[in-house]
Write an enzyme that holds these catalytic residues in place. Structure first.
Site, short mmCIF file in Angstrom:
data_model
loop_
_atom_site.label_atom_id
_atom_site.label_comp_id
_atom_site.label_asym_id
_atom_site.label_seq_id
_atom_site.Cartn_x
_atom_site.Cartn_y
_atom_site.Cartn_z
N ASP A 96 0.82 -1.21 0.00
CA ASP A 96 0.00 0.00 0.00
C ASP A 96 0.86 1.26 0.00
O ASP A 96 0.57 2.22 -0.73
CB ASP A 96 -0.92 0.01 1.22
CG ASP A 96 -2.00 -1.07 1.14
OD1 ASP A 96 -1.89 -1.92 0.25
OD2 ASP A 96 -2.92 -1.05 1.96
N GLU A 106 0.23 -5.24 -5.42
CA GLU A 106 -0.24 -4.32 -6.46
C GLU A 106 0.87 -3.50 -7.08
O GLU A 106 1.01 -3.43 -8.30
CB GLU A 106 -1.31 -3.37 -5.90
CG GLU A 106 -1.81 -2.35 -6.91
CD GLU A 106 -2.97 -1.51 -6.40
OE1 GLU A 106 -3.07 -0.34 -6.82
OE2 GLU A 106 -3.79 -2.01 -5.60
#
Length: 402
Positions: free
Chosen positions: A32, A297
């Protein structure tokens, strides 16, 4: 990358309250914060938007940003104001024009109160409140991107979904990234210099080099057994962390005793222990390898921008929902590929994510027959995926419109 403009969002830089606030809780160490740090830097560099980045775990953050001082509650790096996010906040919060909660992190109560108070006064500039969601290739994302949600205090919070279609929030990609990558990959001396800088020895320009940044899986161990019987040298570059937990049977010592720069030769395979790198060197590492195994991600997207074949080890979820996300991406990625290439690459990714040792070995061996076509596709994919507008530019335009 043509078509970008840094003049989409006009700012009075002298007005301190024209800043944006981005809040991020550090999850799984680097994922994140990796995304939000890249976004913060790009907004400052390409749009001259003052950014206050609030982070709850500066120690983990410092692993990808070595110049960060985890003991310092406020500091400025690359033009971004970085704050220690304690709850409650240690300092008075003054909202700027945008407040972003990254990945559904819960904003501090004093931040919510500040947003509510500004919305109650029509003569003030109330901030735009955004929830930056996780990246997904699923079809429903386009229908949910940009939708408002009325909160209990009557304030609207907007949902911003990154994605691969023109109807989503786009993908993080700096303006000069592709040209920098192409220049790097045009000369082997760059990757050899990087390997030397990282303390990696014995890698020749013609050797196969694979970066590994995965979660635990027996599929990785199965591939390493396969690689050690390779007719040509293979180098696996692995940082200390979760990937190595799958390889303890190959290591001569405990993982905590490993040191960056160490290497272990097992047949044709050499395992190299990587030092932690900052984001710039991580990009260059992905550019320098022949194949990248990534997770999360941020690494997943940077592997795509590296224009090299890759495996995406997606974070496991209940009822195997992560495989639904994987399938959605693979369908997009393989849209224009020949069936035999699609099948081989997709099956390698599925087997790795399922921990299927037999299948991952079988399909990895089949990659050799489609490697050239897969490589050509990996080079074309970034341009097709970006669709002429990156996440930062779409985000700035979204704020202007809202």
């Amino acid at each position: 990358m043509a078509g970008f403009s840094s003049k989409i969002f006009d700012l009075d830089i002298n007005n301190s309250l024209n800043h944006w606030d981005i809040f991020c809780t550090v999850v799984d160490n680097y994922g994140d914060i990796g995304v939000t740090w890249r976004l913060a830097k790009q907004l400052v560099t390409e749009y001259a938007i003052p950014i206050n980045l609030w982070v709850d775990d500066l120690v983990s953050f410092s692993h990808i940003l070595p110049m960060l001082d985890p003991d310092k509650a406020q500091q400025n790096i690359n033009g971004v104001n970085i704050f220690q996010w304690n709850n409650p906040l240690d300092i008075k919060f003054e909202a700027g024009v945008v407040v972003i909660e990254a990945f559904a992190c819960e904003l501090p109560s004093q931040v919510k109160l500040a947003i509510e108070q500004l919305h109650q006064h029509p003569d003030t500039c109330a901030p735009t409140w955004l929830n930056l969601e996780y990246l997904s290739a699923e079809n429903w994302v386009a229908g949910c991107h940009g939708l408002p949600s009325s909160q209990a205090n009557g304030v609207k919070k907007w949902f911003y979904f990154p994605g691969f279609s023109a109807q989503t929030g786009g993908l993080i990609c700096e303006r000069e990234l592709f040209s920098q990558r192409d220049e790097w990959q045009a000369d082997h001396k760059h990757k050899l210099a990087l390997f030397k800088q990282l303390g990696l020895q014995g890698i020749n320009a013609q050797d196969t080099v694979i970066s590994v940044f995965s979660y635990e899986t027996q599929a990785l161990l199965a591939l390493c057994h396969l690689w050690q019987a390779s007719p040509t040298p293979i180098h696996a570059l692995i940082p200390k962390g979760r990937s190595l937990h799958s390889l303890t049977s190959l290591l001569p010592c405990a993982i905590e005793d490993l040191m960056p720069g160490q290497q272990f030769v097992i047949g044709s395979l050499t395992l190299h222990i990587l030092p932690m790198t900052d984001q710039n060197d991580f990009d260059r590492l992905l550019w320098s390898c022949d194949f990248n195994i990534v997770r999360g991600e941020d690494s997943f997207l940077r592997a795509q921008w590296a224009a090299k074949p890759f495996i995406w080890h997606i974070y496991p979820q209940e009822d195997d929902y992560h495989l639904v996300k994987l399938q959605a991406f693979m369908q997009l990625y393989c849209d224009n590929l020949a069936p035999e290439i699609t099948t081989t690459w997709s099956e390698v990714n599925l087997a790795f994510n399922r921990g299927n040792t037999h299948a991952v070995v079988m399909h990895w061996q089949q990659l050799n027959s489609v490697n050239l076509s897969l490589m050509q596709h990996a080079i074309k994919w970034p341009i097709n995926a970006l669709k002429d507008a990156d996440l930062a530019s779409r985000l700035v335009q979204f704020v202007k419109n809202s």
